[in-house]
Design a protein around this motif. Structure first.
Motif, PDB file in Angstrom:
ATOM      1  N   GLU A 161       0.821  -1.205   0.000  1.00  0.00           N
ATOM      2  CA  GLU A 161       0.000   0.000   0.000  1.00  0.00           C
ATOM      3  C   GLU A 161       0.854   1.252   0.000  1.00  0.00           C
ATOM      4  N   TYR A 162       2.048   1.166   0.636  1.00  0.00           N
ATOM      5  CA  TYR A 162       2.899   2.351   0.785  1.00  0.00           C
ATOM      6  C   TYR A 162       4.228   2.230   0.047  1.00  0.00           C
ATOM      7  N   TYR A 163       4.699   0.997  -0.178  1.00  0.00           N
ATOM      8  CA  TYR A 163       6.022   0.811  -0.773  1.00  0.00           C
ATOM      9  C   TYR A 163       5.963  -0.260  -1.848  1.00  0.00           C
ATOM     10  N   ASP A 164       6.793  -0.078  -2.873  1.00  0.00           N
ATOM     11  CA  ASP A 164       6.959  -1.070  -3.931  1.00  0.00           C
ATOM     12  C   ASP A 164       8.446  -1.272  -4.172  1.00  0.00           C
ATOM     13  N   VAL A 165       8.834  -2.533  -4.307  1.00  0.00           N
ATOM     14  CA  VAL A 165      10.236  -2.861  -4.562  1.00  0.00           C
ATOM     15  C   VAL A 165      10.295  -3.886  -5.691  1.00  0.00           C
ATOM     16  N   ILE A 166      11.180  -3.656  -6.643  1.00  0.00           N
ATOM     17  CA  ILE A 166      11.412  -4.588  -7.739  1.00  0.00           C
ATOM     18  C   ILE A 166      12.880  -4.993  -7.722  1.00  0.00           C
ATOM     19  N   ASP A 167      13.126  -6.285  -7.632  1.00  0.00           N
ATOM     20  CA  ASP A 167      14.493  -6.827  -7.609  1.00  0.00           C
ATOM     21  C   ASP A 167      15.356  -6.098  -6.580  1.00  0.00           C
ATOM     22  N   GLY A 168      14.849  -6.047  -5.334  1.00  0.00           N
ATOM     23  CA  GLY A 168      15.609  -5.424  -4.264  1.00  0.00           C
ATOM     24  C   GLY A 168      16.546  -6.410  -3.587  1.00  0.00           C
ATOM     25  N   GLY A 169      17.447  -5.877  -2.784  1.00  0.00           N
ATOM     26  CA  GLY A 169      18.373  -6.725  -2.041  1.00  0.00           C
ATOM     27  C   GLY A 169      19.794  -6.210  -2.146  1.00  0.00           C
ATOM     28  N   PHE A 170      20.512  -6.246  -1.006  1.00  0.00           N
ATOM     29  CA  PHE A 170      21.859  -5.692  -0.945  1.00  0.00           C
ATOM     30  C   PHE A 170      22.906  -6.747  -1.280  1.00  0.00           C
ATOM     31  N   ARG A 171      23.945  -6.280  -1.950  1.00  0.00           N
ATOM     32  CA  ARG A 171      25.078  -7.128  -2.301  1.00  0.00           C
ATOM     33  C   ARG A 171      26.366  -6.500  -1.784  1.00  0.00           C
ATOM     34  N   GLY A 172      27.443  -7.231  -1.948  1.00  0.00           N
ATOM     35  CA  GLY A 172      28.769  -6.700  -1.678  1.00  0.00           C
ATOM     36  C   GLY A 172      28.937  -6.223  -0.248  1.00  0.00           C
ATOM     37  N   ILE A 173      29.481  -5.019  -0.077  1.00  0.00           N
ATOM     38  CA  ILE A 173      29.788  -4.529   1.264  1.00  0.00           C
ATOM     39  C   ILE A 173      28.533  -4.191   2.058  1.00  0.00           C
ATOM     40  N   LEU A 174      27.380  -4.114   1.405  1.00  0.00           N
ATOM     41  CA  LEU A 174      26.130  -3.861   2.119  1.00  0.00           C
ATOM     42  C   LEU A 174      25.482  -5.143   2.624  1.00  0.00           C
ATOM     43  N   SER A 175      26.045  -6.285   2.306  1.00  0.00           N
ATOM     44  CA  SER A 175      25.503  -7.562   2.763  1.00  0.00           C
ATOM     45  C   SER A 175      26.425  -8.170   3.819  1.00  0.00           C
ATOM     46  N   GLY A 176      25.927  -9.256   4.445  1.00  0.00           N
ATOM     47  CA  GLY A 176      26.739  -9.948   5.442  1.00  0.00           C
ATOM     48  C   GLY A 176      26.803  -9.252   6.780  1.00  0.00           C
ATOM     49  N   LEU A 177      25.804  -8.430   7.092  1.00  0.00           N
ATOM     50  CA  LEU A 177      25.771  -7.658   8.336  1.00  0.00           C
ATOM     51  C   LEU A 177      24.492  -7.965   9.108  1.00  0.00           C
ATOM     52  N   PRO A 178      24.528  -7.894  10.445  1.00  0.00           N
ATOM     53  CA  PRO A 178      23.310  -8.160  11.223  1.00  0.00           C
ATOM     54  C   PRO A 178      22.298  -7.031  11.069  1.00  0.00           C
ATOM     55  N   PHE A 179      21.034  -7.389  10.895  1.00  0.00           N
ATOM     56  CA  PHE A 179      19.992  -6.373  10.817  1.00  0.00           C
ATOM     57  C   PHE A 179      19.858  -5.705  12.186  1.00  0.00           C
ATOM     58  N   PRO A 180      19.620  -4.390  12.241  1.00  0.00           N
ATOM     59  CA  PRO A 180      19.478  -3.717  13.537  1.00  0.00           C
ATOM     60  C   PRO A 180      18.349  -4.325  14.373  1.00  0.00           C
ATOM     61  N   ARG A 181      18.563  -4.410  15.665  1.00  0.00           N
ATOM     62  CA  ARG A 181      17.461  -4.801  16.541  1.00  0.00           C
ATOM     63  C   ARG A 181      16.371  -3.744  16.455  1.00  0.00           C
ATOM     64  N   VAL A 182      15.145  -4.167  16.308  1.00  0.00           N
ATOM     65  CA  VAL A 182      14.036  -3.237  16.142  1.00  0.00           C
ATOM     66  C   VAL A 182      13.323  -3.050  17.479  1.00  0.00           C
ATOM     67  N   HIS A 183      13.384  -1.811  17.990  1.00  0.00           N
ATOM     68  CA  HIS A 183      12.653  -1.434  19.200  1.00  0.00           C
ATOM     69  C   HIS A 183      11.397  -0.676  18.771  1.00  0.00           C
ATOM     70  N   LEU A 184      10.266  -1.094  19.295  1.00  0.00           N
ATOM     71  CA  LEU A 184       9.011  -0.382  19.085  1.00  0.00           C
ATOM     72  C   LEU A 184       8.452   0.009  20.442  1.00  0.00           C
ATOM     73  N   SER A 185       7.472   0.879  20.467  1.00  0.00           N
ATOM     74  CA  SER A 185       6.959   1.368  21.744  1.00  0.00           C
ATOM     75  C   SER A 185       5.474   1.649  21.634  1.00  0.00           C
ATOM     76  N   GLY A 186       4.885   1.987  22.786  1.00  0.00           N
ATOM     77  CA  GLY A 186       3.463   2.291  22.844  1.00  0.00           C
ATOM     78  C   GLY A 186       2.712   1.276  23.674  1.00  0.00           C
ATOM     79  N   ASN A 187       1.698   1.732  24.390  1.00  0.00           N
ATOM     80  CA  ASN A 187       0.918   0.852  25.252  1.00  0.00           C
ATOM     81  C   ASN A 187      -0.398   0.416  24.610  1.00  0.00           C
ATOM     82  N   SER A 188      -0.683   0.857  23.389  1.00  0.00           N
ATOM     83  CA  SER A 188      -1.948   0.532  22.745  1.00  0.00           C
ATOM     84  C   SER A 188      -1.922  -0.883  22.172  1.00  0.00           C
ATOM     85  N   ALA A 189      -3.127  -1.413  21.892  1.00  0.00           N
ATOM     86  CA  ALA A 189      -3.224  -2.743  21.298  1.00  0.00           C
ATOM     87  C   ALA A 189      -2.568  -2.780  19.930  1.00  0.00           C
TER      88      ALA A 189
END
Length: 348
Positions: A161-189
């Motif tokens: 609905e908001y994003y479109d990607v065609i043939d995405g994905g990192f190679r070379g020096i942008l690959s082989g790295l840990p994805f950042p830990r994702v912190h989210l917040s909020g007390n709502s359902a």
């Protein structure tokens, strides 16, 4: 072991309520706060998004450059840019820091802040966009090394609905790295459901009723998604050698706003022995935090651990002084199993 983080003062710092930007600020000062956090034994720092403060991505990059061990969280809105751009920027920071970058997506926001950023996505739509943002960012990220060798990506496709990607994905020096830990917040359902499907850590804000029900809801939602999400809690803290010294500090700051107030009036606001709901009226962004002696505050922090809180995000003013107090007097009491040699030996 409880993980302790510290929220950085991206708007500056000061000893008096309302004097934050008039005293210590700028990157030389922020570097001192970051180094104080590392020297004091904190596990990480968070660079919060603040429309009136320094840019959180720049602060986070500087903090990663200045330290060797701290995890550094960068808070940002999904409207900051495309998820592919955020992922590419983060890949560089992961290489810079040997994988110490965390993300803190700020999904819940006020109307004025959204309008200032030109963000027209509101209400429940924010959570659908955030879910797509994280799906795309993880999709283009390759934690296994992918060799360069041709134009284009590694075959990731997404039509949302908001994003479109065609043939995405990192190679070379942008690959082989840990994805950042994702912190989210909020007390709502809605916030809890987003974390259950896409987050690694969910940071709650303390309420008068406590966070036990919210933590249980997070566990149930994550279990339905077949995932495990760690629970965190953001807390301002004022701790001193004795309980009376801690309350005296609160009273001094309170009188800067209410000059005629007395000790009984300030203490009467307390929700229980240690939780006090007036922090937002003495210069903090959150209202409920802990006040007491080092032993009392440490016990309260330990109690949170038994109730499922694994990560605690602390803050205090002035920052450098309070960081050193936390490192010297508080953390080893709150988490002896993880921060003393005897505790580690007994825990092994």
């Amino acid at each position: 072991m409880t993980e302790f983080l510290w929220e950085l003062p991206v708007r500056g710092d000061g000893r008096h309520v309302g004097s934050v930007s008039a005293h210590r600020g700028g990157f030389d000062f922020l570097d001192q706060v970051v180094l104080a956090a590392e020297l004091s034994g904190l596990d990480g720092v968070v660079a919060p998004y603040d429309p009136e403060g320094e840019e959180s991505w720049v602060v986070a990059g500087s903090a990663l450059r200045q330290t060797r061990h701290l995890r550094v969280g960068v808070e940002f809105h999904p409207a900051f840019g495309t998820p592919v751009y955020a992922a590419k920027l983060s890949a560089t920071l992961q290489r810079l820091s040997n994988g110490r970058l965390d993300w803190r997506l700020r999904v819940e926001t006020d109307a004025g802040d959204a309008a200032a950023r030109g963000d027209r996505v509101t209400g429940a739509d924010r959570y659908r966009r955030a879910a797509e943002f994280l799906t795309v960012a993880r999709g283009v990220w390759n934690e296994e090394q992918v060799l360069p060798g041709r134009f284009g990506g590694t075959g990731f496709e997404f039509a949302g609905e908001y994003y479109d990607v065609i043939d995405g994905g990192f190679r070379g020096i942008l690959s082989g790295l840990p994805f950042p830990r994702v912190h989210l917040s909020g007390n709502s359902a809605e916030a809890i459901e987003l974390s259950a499907g896409h987050g690694d850590v969910h940071v709650f804000t303390e309420t008068a009723d406590g966070v036990d029900d919210a933590v249980a809801s997070l566990r149930d939602a994550a279990s339905r998604s077949g995932r495990t999400v760690r629970a965190g809690l953001a807390l301002p803290v004022i701790a001193r050698e004795t309980e009376d010294e801690a309350w005296a500090r609160v009273l001094r700051q309170w009188r800067e706003v209410h000059p005629e107030a007395d000790d009984a009036e300030v203490r009467a606001l307390a929700l229980d022995d240690f939780r006090w709901p007036g922090f937002d009226r003495i210069g903090y962004t959150r209202s409920i935090g802990l006040v007491g002696s080092y032993e009392q505050v440490a016990q309260a922090l330990s109690d949170y651990r038994t109730r499922g809180i694994e990560i605690v995000e602390l803050t205090g003013h002035p920052h450098i002084e309070e960081l050193h107090r936390a490192g010297e007097h508080l953390l080893h009491l709150a988490d002896p199993a993880g921060r003393t040699l005897a505790g580690q030996e007994n825990h092994a």
